[in-house]
Design an enzyme around this catalytic site. Structure first.
Site, PDB file in Angstrom:
ATOM      1  N   TYR A 221      42.001 -44.553  18.287  1.00 27.13           N
ATOM      2  CA  TYR A 221      42.440 -45.317  17.150  1.00 27.13           C
ATOM      3  C   TYR A 221      43.620 -46.094  17.398  1.00 27.13           C
ATOM      4  O   TYR A 221      44.300 -46.023  18.103  1.00 27.13           O
ATOM      5  CB  TYR A 221      42.361 -44.650  15.762  1.00 27.13           C
ATOM      6  CG  TYR A 221      43.798 -43.919  15.623  1.00 27.13           C
ATOM      7  CD1 TYR A 221      43.931 -42.523  15.988  1.00 27.13           C
ATOM      8  CD2 TYR A 221      44.886 -44.573  14.989  1.00 27.13           C
ATOM      9  CE1 TYR A 221      45.422 -41.997  15.992  1.00 27.13           C
ATOM     10  CE2 TYR A 221      46.174 -43.753  14.775  1.00 27.13           C
ATOM     11  CZ  TYR A 221      46.258 -42.573  15.153  1.00 27.13           C
ATOM     12  OH  TYR A 221      47.477 -42.018  14.976  1.00 27.13           O
ATOM     13  N   CYS A 222      43.737 -47.406  16.694  1.00 29.60           N
ATOM     14  CA  CYS A 222      44.898 -48.111  16.720  1.00 29.60           C
ATOM     15  C   CYS A 222      45.155 -48.371  15.013  1.00 29.60           C
ATOM     16  O   CYS A 222      44.859 -47.787  14.394  1.00 29.60           O
ATOM     17  CB  CYS A 222      44.837 -49.387  17.608  1.00 29.60           C
ATOM     18  SG  CYS A 222      43.403 -50.099  17.372  1.00 29.60           S
ATOM     19  N   ALA A 223      45.637 -49.832  15.218  1.00 28.21           N
ATOM     20  CA  ALA A 223      46.196 -50.155  13.652  1.00 28.21           C
ATOM     21  C   ALA A 223      44.789 -50.695  12.979  1.00 28.21           C
ATOM     22  O   ALA A 223      44.599 -50.502  11.887  1.00 28.21           O
ATOM     23  CB  ALA A 223      47.175 -51.292  13.793  1.00 28.21           C
TER      24      ALA A 223
END
Ligand code: FAD
Length: 665
Positions: free
Chosen positions: A630-632
């Site tokens: 995941y990231c932002a």
């Protein structure tokens, strides 16, 4: 041979003399200057005191000798003009050192006496540790006082641009500085959320701010405010405003304008046709609404000096007025404005509105990029650009100058959308802050994406009984949020639409306003007609609250970073606490930067920035292990997913943005 006599030899006066010589080789040109210096850089004084400008001599732009050599202009320093004899076309002067009075004749006289800092009539203002900063002499007094007395504490009175520059300068000299301001905020010409950015910078540097308070007395090591509170002060700097130096003009019967400056016509001619005036002494017209105002700034003073010289020599050049473009640097930050503020625009009768964007100064992926806050003010009826205010760490001047030019060119927000500005990653984005502010303004003005400013949130929520949806990730939300708001990602809104009535008024809050716009369009598309986006998002709301706390709303504030003038040791980038990679269950990998990870992450997630994913793939274990990235927002993690799958990992899932991940926790 024409005789041009100029009173005052700094910005306007020196410029007038130089221009006059370039225009007329024969003219007899004389400057009368009361002080000991001509043509010095008063705008540079705070930077010398703060140590940024190391050499005093670099503040002296010209001397009487250089004026004589280069321009054949006679300069009489230490020579105060004490009377204008209009009929006789002479000026009487007094030279203090020589104790002599002399009369100088003129065909045309140019008044360029500027203004003087206001000194409040309060007990203690005459003490030796109380200063103003206007001339090189003032600067020298302050400098030697600091060198000799080693003051530890200082109070700066007045939160305008000289006051702020001096807060920084005195902090640089090692003092604990307090700032006192009578108005409710510093830099009163800025809209409160823009002023909020500077307030945050002051607080980060440990400056005590006392707004809504005036000075009532100065004691030897202390000042007393009008609410009876006391502040330690080994020295005091007064910077509470400037008044035009009008004594001579008044005595000569010249007309004084409605705003308190000297009246001049468009040719900078006073009520006496042989007397011109330029600079801080004048009242001028505002370029936008044409009302009479005083703008005591160096740019207008220099330009007026040029024009006054031309007209004194027989030309007919009109001065179009100024629009108050100005900027201030405060520690690492800067902020400024051009044209009208929203308040001024409304006061001037415009049907004005504004939007705020926080957009990267240049492409976010290029090192050093920082958010530029840009408020764009425009006329709702015509779309004409009326003003802009900007704040940030990088690239503020550029945005203000572009918009100042747009205002001068009478451009509209639609024109700004199409503005073709220079772009390469180290300089701008393909749609930089100016274009983006214009898109946002047009979106608002056409009803495509209704938004409201942070300062209007309270009235809106009370008036509309609106529900508030905060789209930020849950970690940011938990750190600071508007009480009563609901933390939902755009996906969650989409999934739960059947539970939200179509006629419900909704205020969307995102980090900087951008995701709010996207969610608003989704909701509009689904038939929600009463959705409004918060312009500038939580960033704006927080700055607004910092300056002018809402009466009924509880707005959480993030803790501010602590900054130091001379950090004793370079603080290392915060060491990210590393999660151990275990071999059991799905492995959650946060591919954001270490900085983003340090701000808060999914419980148990390990930090492997996207750039390192390939080189550190061996740490992930077996190729058939279930890995969730995941990231932002889900973009970087989707790229990471592809990278790992190309390397042979068979069970890689894109978990999306942090918000979606937290919903799983
Ligand atoms: C510390 C400081 C920082 C500043 N920073 C900025 C900035 O960053 N940006 C900006 O735009 N502006 C800034 N300013 C404002 C800017 O310097 C002024 O707007 C500009 O200098 C005005 O020019 P002027 O020629 O009208 O007046 P001045 O520069 O004030 O010059 C007037 C001169 O007239 C002389 N004089 C007055 N009366 C008489 C008399 N009777 N006989 C003979 N001589 C007389 C005075 O001694 C003085 O030298 C700053 C000012 C100060 C003091």
């Amino acid at each position: 041979m024409k005789r041009i006599l100029i009173i005052g030899g700094v910005a306007a006066g020196a410029t007038a003399a130089a221009r006059a010589r370039r225009l007329d080789n024969q003219a007899d040109i004389t400057i009368l200057e009361a002080g000991e210096d001509v043509s010095f850089a008063n705008c540079g004084l705070p930077y010398y005191l703060g140590g940024e400008i190391p050499n005093r001599s670099s503040l002296i732009l010209a001397s009487p000798e250089t004026f004589d050599d280069q321009y054949q202009v006679k300069v009489h320093t230490g020579t105060e003009a004490i009377k204008i004899n209009k009929e006789a076309h002479t000026v009487t002067t007094f030279n203090k050192k020589k104790g002599e009075q002399t009369d100088y004749s003129y065909d045309k006289l140019i008044l360029a006496q500027g203004g003087k800092p206001v000194t409040p009539p309060l007990p203690g203002v005459e003490k030796d540790h109380v200063f103003k900063l206007w001339t090189l002499e003032d600067m020298d007094h302050i400098d030697s006082f600091i060198a000799q007395k080693d003051p530890q504490t200082a109070v700066v009175v007045g939160g305008g641009f000289i006051g702020l520059e001096m807060v920084e300068a005195l902090s640089n000299r090692g003092m604990k500085v307090s700032l006192v301001e009578k108005a409710p905020q510093i830099m009163i010409n800025l809209e409160s959320e823009i002023s909020g950015f500077l307030t945050e910078e002051l607080l980060s540097y440990g400056v005590d701010i006392h707004v809504n308070k005036g000075l009532s007395e100065i004691k030897d090591h202390q000042v007393i405010l009008d609410d009876k509170s006391k502040i330690e002060a080994d020295m005091v700097l007064l910077s509470i405003g400037v008044r035009p130096t009008l004594g001579l003009a008044q005595e000569a019967g010249l007309t004084i304008g409605e705003s308190g400056g000297l009246w001049v016509n468009e040719y900078l001619q006073t009520s006496d046709s042989d007397i011109y005036a330029a600079g801080d002494i004048n009242e001028i017209s505002h370029r936008l609404h044409d009302k009479k105002i005083r703008i005591p700034l160096a740019g207008p003073a220099n330009r007026q000096g040029r024009i006054a010289a031309e007209n004194a020599l027989g030309r007919q050049k009109s001065y179009k007025g100024a629009m108050g473009s100005s900027i201030v640097k405060l520690f690492d930050a800067s902020a400024g404005s051009t044209g009208l503020s929203l308040t001024q625009a409304k006061d001037a009768g415009y049907e004005a509105d504004a939007v705020v964007v926080h957009k990267a100064s240049y492409t976010a992926y290029y090192p050093g990029s920082q958010k530029v806050t840009l408020m764009l003010i425009y006329d709702k009826k015509t779309g004409k650009v009326l003003g802009a205010q900007s704040a940030g760490y990088v690239g503020i001047d550029k945005r203000l100058d572009v918009i100042a030019t747009a205002i001068a060119g009478n451009l509209s927000i639609e024109d700004l959308e199409e503005l073709d500005l220079a772009y390469a990653p180290p300089f701008n984005s393909p749609n930089g802050p100016v274009n983006m502010a214009a898109f946002t303004a047009v979106n608002k003005n056409t009803g495509f994406s209704p938004s409201l400013l942070a300062k209007d949130v309270e009235d809106y929520l009370i008036g509309q009984e609106a529900a508030v949806i905060d789209l930020r990730d849950p970690i940011s939300f938990n750190k600071a949020h508007l009480e009563g708001s609901n933390n939902l990602s755009q996906n969650m809104i989409r999934q739960n639409m059947d539970q939200i009535p179509k006629d419900q008024a909704i205020l969307l809050i995102s980090e900087d306003g951008q995701k709010g716009h996207v969610a608003l369009r989704m909701l509009h598309g689904a038939g929600y007609g009463k959705v409004v986006n918060l312009s500038g998002g939580y960033l704006s709301l927080e700055r607004q609250q910092r300056v002018k706390a809402f009466e009924h709303l509880q707005v959480g504030l993030f803790s501010l970073p602590k900054k130091e003038i001379n950090p004793s040791e370079q603080t290392e980038e915060s060491e990210v606490e590393k999660e151990e990679i275990t071999q059991e269950g799905p492995l959650v990998v946060d591919v954001r930067t270490p900085g983003e990870y340090a701000m808060g992450a999914y419980p148990g997630a390990v930090s492997i920035p996207l750039d390192e994913l390939q080189s550190r793939a061996s740490e992930l274990g077996d190729k058939d292990r279930h890995i969730i990235l995941y990231c932002a927002s889900g973009a970087r993690s989707s790229y990471g997913q592809r990278v790992l799958m190309q390397m042979g990992f068979s069970q890689v899932e894109n978990g999306g943005g942090l918000h979606d991940m937290m919903a799983r926790a």
